[in-house]
Every structure is written in structure tokens, then in C-alpha cells.
Design an enzyme around this catalytic site. Structure first.
Site, PDB file in Angstrom:
ATOM      1  N   ASP A  69      43.635  25.387  44.485  1.00  0.00           N
ATOM      2  CA  ASP A  69      44.377  25.881  43.331  1.00  0.00           C
ATOM      3  C   ASP A  69      45.738  26.437  43.393  1.00  0.00           C
ATOM      4  O   ASP A  69      46.646  26.214  42.866  1.00  0.00           O
ATOM      5  CB  ASP A  69      43.498  27.204  42.682  1.00  0.00           C
ATOM      6  N   ARG A 119      39.952  43.936  42.983  1.00  0.00           N
ATOM      7  CA  ARG A 119      41.201  43.188  42.182  1.00  0.00           C
ATOM      8  C   ARG A 119      42.319  44.335  41.798  1.00  0.00           C
ATOM      9  O   ARG A 119      43.352  43.890  41.957  1.00  0.00           O
ATOM     10  CB  ARG A 119      40.658  42.730  40.871  1.00  0.00           C
ATOM     11  N   ASP A 147      37.822  38.303  36.583  1.00  0.00           N
ATOM     12  CA  ASP A 147      38.915  38.544  37.403  1.00  0.00           C
ATOM     13  C   ASP A 147      40.352  38.588  36.748  1.00  0.00           C
ATOM     14  O   ASP A 147      41.481  39.321  37.030  1.00  0.00           O
ATOM     15  CB  ASP A 147      38.934  37.561  38.653  1.00  0.00           C
ATOM     16  N   SER A 156      31.165  28.666  43.348  1.00  0.00           N
ATOM     17  CA  SER A 156      32.362  29.227  43.489  1.00  0.00           C
ATOM     18  C   SER A 156      32.018  30.441  44.016  1.00  0.00           C
ATOM     19  O   SER A 156      31.150  31.170  43.918  1.00  0.00           O
ATOM     20  CB  SER A 156      33.019  29.552  42.303  1.00  0.00           C
TER      21      SER A 156
END
Ligand code: ARG
Length: 419
Positions: free
Chosen positions: A33, A113, A142, A193
Site C-alpha cells: 500500500d 499511533r 487507525d 491483516s
């Protein structure tokens, strides 16, 4: 903080820089990605891309992702290691809060994060970038944590989320990479994932999307199946100072090392597997599994030490504060106004949370079997039923009379009402 700022300019970047294009700092993982995102950002937004890989303790990659980002068109690329800062400013505060979202998830992804957002903002300012980009999709937590974390620190920065804007598939991304000569490392396609850092790993998608299905063996990567774990227990001792672990089995060590070592020992005993249907901030229920051997063990040990060193009302009041901490961390409000006073309260409670906890690790369980503290409120003289009892037995009668007085009075006055 260990930061390797060995940034290298792309040799032929002079011409693009001379164009004076706006810059975007991309949170770059080296995966599919964010690799294709470099080109997509250039083409869609006509910007120069600075690719930043931020290490919060995920397993090291042999692939030189910095060099690959430059070959794929980034004007600058860096790898920065913020694992120490992650532990001191995000993991230990969470441990002091016994933080388990919905009572099960140690928030491993959630607390990394805001730190990543903080580093991206620092770099964007240093580089004079107008944008920050990340690879999150539109359905997860996220994206919220990044976006809110970034604007809470610098409202002048704009955010671009290619995977939110460019609704695509893995196949289309690979096609796009081929068409545009983008160098990607296509790993064997996984149905899952995953996200991983020092405090734990998460897994979703694939068969896990059926909440009735038991997670298959390939979901678990960092823990031994409890059924195959050793038949004899492993005992460990963790020493805490003011709520922070400082030694493992009598050996003083830094936080990163302690978590890594404990992860291994607890993981070998099958500890730390979590299977949960979780409420995302965006209103979706999702089934996820986590592996957090060190986090699960440390939170249990820390709770046990608090049980011995904190007064009952503090423990009970703190429980509500802990829930609030979890909610703020999960919901991306780390840099909101409430987090600091909440942490200040929690820090204050930790003044006497020092001592040693012994934990038995056995076939998927971490069980506290011993605890001691110089500040222990456990008084053997008061609690014993054997010789040496120091409790004044006579005082119990008077205490119970007063304690039961409201009930006694109510019962008397209610008795006069006719049925
Ligand atoms: N559900 C967890 C959280 O919101 C883990 C998310 C994992 N992220 C990912 N991109 N796979 O904190």
C-alpha cells in the site's frame, strides 16, 4: 530515544525539488500500500514525497526499505527508531492504567499511533511539508488516531489517506505497480491483516470474520499453542518501581529489553492469546485476535501489586479512571485535553506501587502466585486466624452496630405500614 536520521537524498531529486512542489510526509511501512502510495501521491496531488518508516518494535525487515522508497520516487526517506520513547511515554503509562480495552485488549496498536503521529508532525515541520499521508483505510480506528493525533498537534497540516480515497484491491495495486515500474515485494498472499509492535500484535480478516470459527493455527505467530506448551510451569519474578517494571528474575534491565525477554518466556508458555469481538470507534463490531504475552503478564502482575499497596477506595476509584484512559487511547484522543490530567492522577497513585511479583506461566495462563512490597498494606497480625492475632475482636461488635444502624432503623419504620 534512539533516532537514526541517516536521511539520504535521492541523487536525481534536484530537478523535482527545484519545481518547488508542496511536500508530503508519508508514514511508510515498505508494504504494498505505502509503496504504491508514493507514486499515487505524486500523480494525484503533484507533491514531493518524504517517506518515513517509524519503528515501534516490530520485527526487523531484512529488506532495505529506505533505499527502495528512494528508488520508487521519494525525494527523501528515513528510518527512525522510537521504541524507547514508545515504552517510556506510551507503554508504561498504559501499564500503570492496567489498560485493557473492553477488559481484554492491551491497546498495543492503539497506543503506537499517537507516537507515530507525533513523529510525522515533527518531521513535517522540519521539512516544511504541507501534508501528512498514511496508509489507513476508511473502516478502521487507525485513520482516526492518525488524523486526530496530527491535527491536535498542528491544525495547519492537511492529511491525505490514499487508501481511503483510492478504493482499490490488492490485484489493482499490483497492476498499478507493474504499469508504473514500482518496485514492490509481493509476499505470499495472506488472508489476514496484521499490525505488530513491541506491546503486541493483532490479526483480523480471513476466516476470523466468522466469529463462530475457532482461530486456525496460522493466525498465531508469536505464541506457542497452550496445548503444546511445556508440561512444567515456568516461574518468573518481576520487580516494579512506582508502577514501572525494572527487573526480570532479579536482573535489572531497560524497558525494551524487559518486554522482549518476557514476551519470549510468556509466549513459549502459550500466554497472551486473545480472541475478541471488539467495538470499533467507527461503529463496526469486528472479530480480532491478539498476541500480547508480555502485556498480559505485566498487567496481571501490576494489578496484583496494586492490590497489596493501594487502599481499597483508591483501587475502586482508579478503576473508573482506567476505563476512561482506555477509551481515550482507543478513540484516538491521546493528545486531547483529558489525557494529561488522567495520567497525572494515575502517576500519583503509583508512588507506593513498588515491590516484586512472582508469576507462574503454564499452558496459556499467567497466574500471580506471590507478591511482596516494602509498602505492603497487608498486615499479617490483622489478617491471621492463627497465633499472633493483633485485631481487637471487641471492636467488631460496636462497628457492626453502627454499620447496620441505617438498615435497623429503616426496617423498624417500614414495619408500621399495613399490608
Ligand atoms: N483493532 C485494533 C485497534 O483498533 C487493532 C487494529 C490493527 N490495525 C491494523 N491496521 N490491522 O487498535
Amino acid at each position: 530515544m534512539r533516532v537514526s536520521m541517516a536521511s539520504c537524498n535521492k541523487p536525481n531529486s534536484a530537478s523535482t525539488e527545484a519545481n518547488n512542489r508542496d511536500k508530503v510526509v508519508l508514514a511508510y511501512s515498505g508494504g504494498l500500500d505505502t509503496s504504491v502510495a508514493i507514486r499515487w501521491l505524486q500523480d494525484t496531488y503533484n507533491v514531493d514525497v518524504i517517506a518515513i518508516a517509524i519503528n515501534v518494535g516490530q520485527p526487523p525487515s531484512k529488506d532495505d526499505i529506505v533505499a527502495r522508497a528512494l528508488r520508487n520516487g521519494a525525494i527523501k526517506a528515513d528510518f527512525i527508531d522510537v521504541t524507547d520513547e514508545f515504552v517510556s511515554d506510551y507503554v508504561w503509562p498504559s501499564l500503570k492504567a492496567n489498560a485493557l480495552y473492553q477488559n481484554v485488549y492491551p491497546l498495543s496498536t492503539a497506543i503506537a499511533r499517537p507516537l507515530i503521529a507525533k513523529k510525522l508532525v515533527e518531521i513535517a515541520r522540519a521539512e516544511g511539508a504541507k501534508y501528512i499521508a498514511h496508509g489507513c483505510t476508511a473502516k478502521g480506528n487507525d485513520q482516526v488516531r492518525f488524523d486526530v493525533g496530527i491535527v491536535s498537534q498542528d491544525p495547519n497540516l492537511s492529511i491525505i489517506a490514499p487508501m481511503r480515497e483510492w478504493v482499490t484491491t490488492r490485484e489493482k495495486e499490483i497492476e498499478y505497480a507493474k504499469e508504473n515500474g514500482i518496485e514492490i515485494i509481493v509476499k505470499k498472499e495472506s488472508p489476514y491483516s496484521r499490525d505488530e509492535n513491541l506491546w503486541g500484535s493483532s490479526c483480523e480478516c480471513g476466516i476470523l470474520e466468522d466469529p463462530w470459527e475457532e482461530p486456525p493455527a496460522d493466525v498465531w505467530e508469536n505464541t506457542v499453542d497452550p496445548e503444546k506448551a511445556p508440561d512444567t510451569p515456568t516461574y518468573i519474578e518481576i520487580e516494579f518501581e512506582e508502577g514501572v517494571p525494572v527487573s526480570l528474575n532479579g536482573e535489572k534491565m531497560g524497558g525494551v529489553e524487559l518486554i522482549e525477554k518476557l514476551d519470549k518466556i510468556a509466549g513459549e508458555n502459550g500466554v497472551g492469546r486473545i480472541d475478541h469481538v471488539e467495538d470499533r470507534l467507527v461503529g463496526i463490531k469486528s472479530r480480532e485476535t491478539y498476541e500480547c504475552p508480555a502485556a498480559v503478564t505485566l498487567i496481571k502482575a501490576h494489578q496484583a501489586l496494586e492490590a497489596m499497596t493501594l487502599a481499597r477506595d483508591t483501587i475502586e476509584f482508579k478503576r473508573g479512571i482506567e476505563q476512561k484512559f482506555c477509551q481515550l487511547a482507543y478513540d484516538g484522543l491521546w493528545f486531547g485535553g483529558l489525557m494529561e490530567p488522567i495520567q497525572a492522577f494515575i502517576d500519583e497513585t503509583q508512588r507506593y506501587v513498588s515491590g516484586t511479583v512472582r508469576v507462574k506461566l503454564y499452558k496459556g495462563n499467567a497466574t500471580v502466585v506471590g507478591r511482596k512490597s516494602p509498602y505492603s498494606m497487608y498486615d499479617a497480625g490483622l489478617s491471621t486466624y492463627a497465633e499472633g492475632d493483633s485485631f481487637d475482636h471487641n471492636s467488631a461488635t460496636g462497628f457492626i452496630y453502627v454499620w447496620g444502624l441505617p438498615g435497623r432503623t429503616a426496617a423498624k419504620s417500614h414495619a408500621v405500614k399495613k399490608k
